[in-house]
Design a protein around this motif. Structure first.
Motif, mmCIF file in Angstrom:
data_model
loop_
_atom_site.group_PDB
_atom_site.id
_atom_site.type_symbol
_atom_site.label_atom_id
_atom_site.label_comp_id
_atom_site.label_asym_id
_atom_site.label_seq_id
_atom_site.Cartn_x
_atom_site.Cartn_y
_atom_site.Cartn_z
ATOM 1 N N ILE A 1 0.838 -1.199 0.000
ATOM 2 C CA ILE A 1 0.000 0.000 0.000
ATOM 3 C C ILE A 1 0.873 1.250 0.000
ATOM 4 O O ILE A 1 0.638 2.206 -0.746
ATOM 5 N N ALA B 1 -2.689 5.306 -2.681
ATOM 6 C CA ALA B 1 -3.601 4.357 -2.044
ATOM 7 C C ALA B 1 -5.004 4.942 -1.957
ATOM 8 O O ALA B 1 -5.999 4.230 -2.095
ATOM 9 N N VAL C 1 -6.683 4.522 -5.310
ATOM 10 C CA VAL C 1 -7.101 3.137 -5.521
ATOM 11 C C VAL C 1 -8.363 2.835 -4.725
ATOM 12 O O VAL C 1 -9.310 2.217 -5.241
ATOM 13 N N ALA C 2 -8.404 3.253 -3.456
ATOM 14 C CA ALA C 2 -9.578 2.978 -2.616
ATOM 15 C C ALA C 2 -10.818 3.666 -3.176
ATOM 16 O O ALA C 2 -11.908 3.071 -3.218
ATOM 17 N N THR D 1 -11.832 1.992 -6.536
ATOM 18 C CA THR D 1 -12.311 0.626 -6.325
ATOM 19 C C THR D 1 -13.798 0.618 -6.033
ATOM 20 O O THR D 1 -14.546 -0.258 -6.500
ATOM 21 N N CYS E 1 -8.449 -0.958 0.041
ATOM 22 C CA CYS E 1 -7.849 -1.366 -1.222
ATOM 23 C C CYS E 1 -7.848 -2.890 -1.296
ATOM 24 O O CYS E 1 -7.582 -3.565 -0.300
ATOM 25 N N VAL F 1 -1.291 -4.728 -4.923
ATOM 26 C CA VAL F 1 -2.513 -3.933 -4.936
ATOM 27 C C VAL F 1 -3.224 -4.113 -6.274
ATOM 28 O O VAL F 1 -2.603 -4.027 -7.338
#
Length: 318
Positions: free
Chosen positions: A107, A117, A120-121, A124, A165, A172
């Motif tokens: 991460i 990160a 990405v979160a 997602t 994530c 990841v």
């Protein structure tokens, strides 16, 4: 199952249900709860404290009491002295456990990549596919797989969630909207597809990752201009012979299921054809050459393609 094993199993089963081993939960007696936390889960051992300070394991608890309903004392012990709970929570089962520090490292590395990160979160949760993968990773996967989720379901045992994530092992999983940024970021120094894939495989993953890296390099004009090109070689043609029958060329040809030996003189280009039958063995080939050499003499050089008839021991002894 052997009769001795069956008797042993029955004997152990009867012993474990005896009163001296198990009893029902009794609110009037003192209770010990021994528990232990581990990466595999939490195990606990519930027992009554008898008058002689010995302990009686409990087989069934009629109700669960909250800590405020009774007086209790908490005692912390090292795992090596907490044998009963260790027995329940740390069974010797082969389980692949991902080191939490390794996950966090994956991460943290996102902060060094073109995406963070947080990116990405956030993405997602918006990605229609990864949103479903996220829910299945939390609540379990359906029995019947979905085609678009198969790349993730095949890795279901190694999927985890850290800081919102999705991770496969320590890598990841990048949402679809960010997948073009990672190859472009890794390609800033024009390190080539192999190096890009090696770096990416250590920290990120998504389906068809390798193909996306290769496509990025193919689309880069600078990389195409400087890529490794095959070494240019110059052809070395045979020097034209000075006289007839100094160099012969020989090979096989097949016509209508029959094999023919074709011999051509390099100087005159005159061909000679010999029928060898359906197989064209070494013996037949040798006989054809003997007839030719008997008529025209021995050549200075014979050139062939190293076929099995020409490399056999019989032909070498010709």
């Amino acid at each position: 199952m052997a009769s001795g094993t069956t008797k042993g199993f029955q004997s152990i089963k009867e012993e474990t249900v005896e009163f001296r081993f198990l009893t029902h939960y009794d609110l009037e007696k003192r209770v010990n709860v021994k528990c232990d936390a581990s990466p595999y889960g939490i195990g606990a051992c519930l027992s009554h404290v008898m008058d002689d300070e010995s302990e009686q394991p409990v087989a069934f608890a009629s109700r669960t009491l909250s800590p405020t309903e009774q007086n209790y004392a908490q005692i912390d012990r090292e795992g090596v002295t907490n044998a009963e709970a260790n027995m329940l929570s740390r069974l010797p089962i082969a389980v692949n456990v991902i080191d939490h520090d390794e996950q966090l490292y994956g991460i943290d590395y996102c902060e060094m990549l073109p995406v963070t990160a947080g990116d990405v979160a956030r993405e997602t949760k918006k990605d229609p596919v990864l949103k479903r993968v996220y829910e299945h990773a939390l609540r379990g996967w359906p029995k019947h797989g979905v085609t678009e989720l198969q790349p993730y379901q095949r890795r279901a045992d190694q999927l985890t969630i850290v800081e919102d994530c999705l991770l496969w092992g320590s890598r990841v999983i990048i949402p679809h909207t960010l997948r073009n940024k990672v190859p472009n970021g890794l390609h800033e120094d024009h390190v080539g597809a192999s190096r890009m894939k090696a770096i990416a495989r250590g920290f990120v993953w998504w389906p068809c990752l390798d193909k996306d890296m290769e496509d990025t390099v193919r689309a880069c004009q600078a990389c195409q201009d400087t890529r490794h090109r095959p070494v240019q070689t110059h052809s070395h043609p045979w020097i034209y012979p000075d006289s007839p029958w100094s160099r012969l060329y020989a090979d096989f040809a097949e016509v209508s299921g029959k094999q023919y030996l074709v011999i051509v003189d390099a100087f005159s280009k005159r061909p000679g054809v010999h029928e060898l039958g359906t197989h064209g063995t070494s013996t037949q080939t040798i006989e054809a050459f003997r007839r030719t050499f008997a008529c025209h003499g021995l050549p200075e050089r014979l050139v062939t393609d190293n076929g099995p008839q020409f490399t056999s021991q019989q032909f070498k002894n010709l």
